[in-house]
Motif scaffolding. Structure first.
Motif, PDB file in Angstrom:
ATOM      1  N   ARG A  24       4.050  -0.749 -16.174  1.00  0.00           N
ATOM      2  CA  ARG A  24       3.008  -1.125 -16.051  1.00  0.00           C
ATOM      3  C   ARG A  24       3.197  -0.624 -14.362  1.00  0.00           C
ATOM      4  O   ARG A  24       1.932  -0.953 -14.244  1.00  0.00           O
ATOM      5  N   PHE A  25       4.038  -1.159 -13.897  1.00  0.00           N
ATOM      6  CA  PHE A  25       4.522  -1.162 -12.596  1.00  0.00           C
ATOM      7  C   PHE A  25       3.250  -0.227 -12.155  1.00  0.00           C
ATOM      8  O   PHE A  25       3.391   0.342 -11.478  1.00  0.00           O
ATOM      9  N   LEU A  26       3.740   0.325 -12.477  1.00  0.00           N
ATOM     10  CA  LEU A  26       4.520   2.917 -12.171  1.00  0.00           C
ATOM     11  C   LEU A  26       2.950   2.768 -12.303  1.00  0.00           C
ATOM     12  O   LEU A  26       2.137   3.237 -11.464  1.00  0.00           O
ATOM     13  N   ILE A  27       1.942   2.182 -13.523  1.00  0.00           N
ATOM     14  CA  ILE A  27       0.766   2.585 -13.471  1.00  0.00           C
ATOM     15  C   ILE A  27      -0.381   2.001 -12.465  1.00  0.00           C
ATOM     16  O   ILE A  27      -1.210   2.751 -11.956  1.00  0.00           O
ATOM     17  N   GLU A  28       0.119   1.155 -12.319  1.00  0.00           N
ATOM     18  CA  GLU A  28      -0.937  -0.190 -11.334  1.00  0.00           C
ATOM     19  C   GLU A  28      -0.414   0.370 -10.016  1.00  0.00           C
ATOM     20  O   GLU A  28      -1.594   0.507  -9.418  1.00  0.00           O
ATOM     21  N   MET A  29       0.779   1.194  -9.373  1.00  0.00           N
ATOM     22  CA  MET A  29       1.038   1.326  -8.499  1.00  0.00           C
ATOM     23  C   MET A  29       0.156   2.849  -7.884  1.00  0.00           C
ATOM     24  O   MET A  29      -0.433   2.954  -6.933  1.00  0.00           O
ATOM     25  N   ALA A  30       0.247   3.713  -9.156  1.00  0.00           N
ATOM     26  CA  ALA A  30      -0.199   4.586  -9.462  1.00  0.00           C
ATOM     27  C   ALA A  30      -1.939   4.927  -9.265  1.00  0.00           C
ATOM     28  O   ALA A  30      -2.318   5.720  -8.671  1.00  0.00           O
ATOM     29  N   LYS A  31      -2.747   3.414  -9.989  1.00  0.00           N
ATOM     30  CA  LYS A  31      -4.419   3.549  -9.766  1.00  0.00           C
ATOM     31  C   LYS A  31      -4.140   2.922  -8.163  1.00  0.00           C
ATOM     32  O   LYS A  31      -5.761   3.469  -7.464  1.00  0.00           O
ATOM     33  N   LEU A  32      -3.273   2.821  -6.904  1.00  0.00           N
ATOM     34  CA  LEU A  32      -3.745   2.061  -6.031  1.00  0.00           C
ATOM     35  C   LEU A  32      -4.095   3.268  -4.751  1.00  0.00           C
ATOM     36  O   LEU A  32      -4.086   3.254  -3.582  1.00  0.00           O
ATOM     37  N   LEU A  33      -3.064   4.570  -4.831  1.00  0.00           N
ATOM     38  CA  LEU A  33      -2.648   5.208  -3.974  1.00  0.00           C
ATOM     39  C   LEU A  33      -3.861   5.742  -3.273  1.00  0.00           C
ATOM     40  O   LEU A  33      -3.448   6.402  -2.474  1.00  0.00           O
ATOM     41  N   PRO A  34      -4.493   6.240  -4.445  1.00  0.00           N
ATOM     42  CA  PRO A  34      -5.643   6.477  -3.872  1.00  0.00           C
ATOM     43  C   PRO A  34      -6.659   5.946  -3.122  1.00  0.00           C
ATOM     44  O   PRO A  34      -7.345   6.796  -1.719  1.00  0.00           O
ATOM     45  N   SER A  35      -6.313   4.864  -2.885  1.00  0.00           N
ATOM     46  CA  SER A  35      -6.766   3.705  -1.486  1.00  0.00           C
ATOM     47  C   SER A  35      -6.072   3.699  -0.117  1.00  0.00           C
ATOM     48  O   SER A  35      -6.328   3.441   0.234  1.00  0.00           O
TER      49      SER A  35
END
Length: 61
Positions: A24-35
């Motif tokens: 879940r942490f990995l998924i959340e980090m992947a969501k933040l990368l584009p920003s």
């Protein structure tokens, strides 16, 4: 060559643990990368690389 393969094995172990223990942490980090700006990502990558090289130099020297 053995040191390189050992390093690659440790990399795979660490990556596998992240996916296994904190997906879940990995998924959340992947969501933040584009920003995050490209410059900031590049700076972080260079800093991590420098820290890794310095660590190997210190530990092996």
């Amino acid at each position: 060559m053995q040191d390189f393969l050992t390093g690659l094995a440790f990399f795979l172990i660490i990556e596998g643990l992240v996916y296994a223990l904190a997906p879940r942490f990995l998924i959340e980090m992947a969501k933040l990368l584009p920003s995050v700006s490209e410059g900031r990502l590049r700076a972080f990558g260079l800093a991590a690389t420098a820290l890794g090289v310095a660590s190997v130099w210190f530990l092996r020297g």
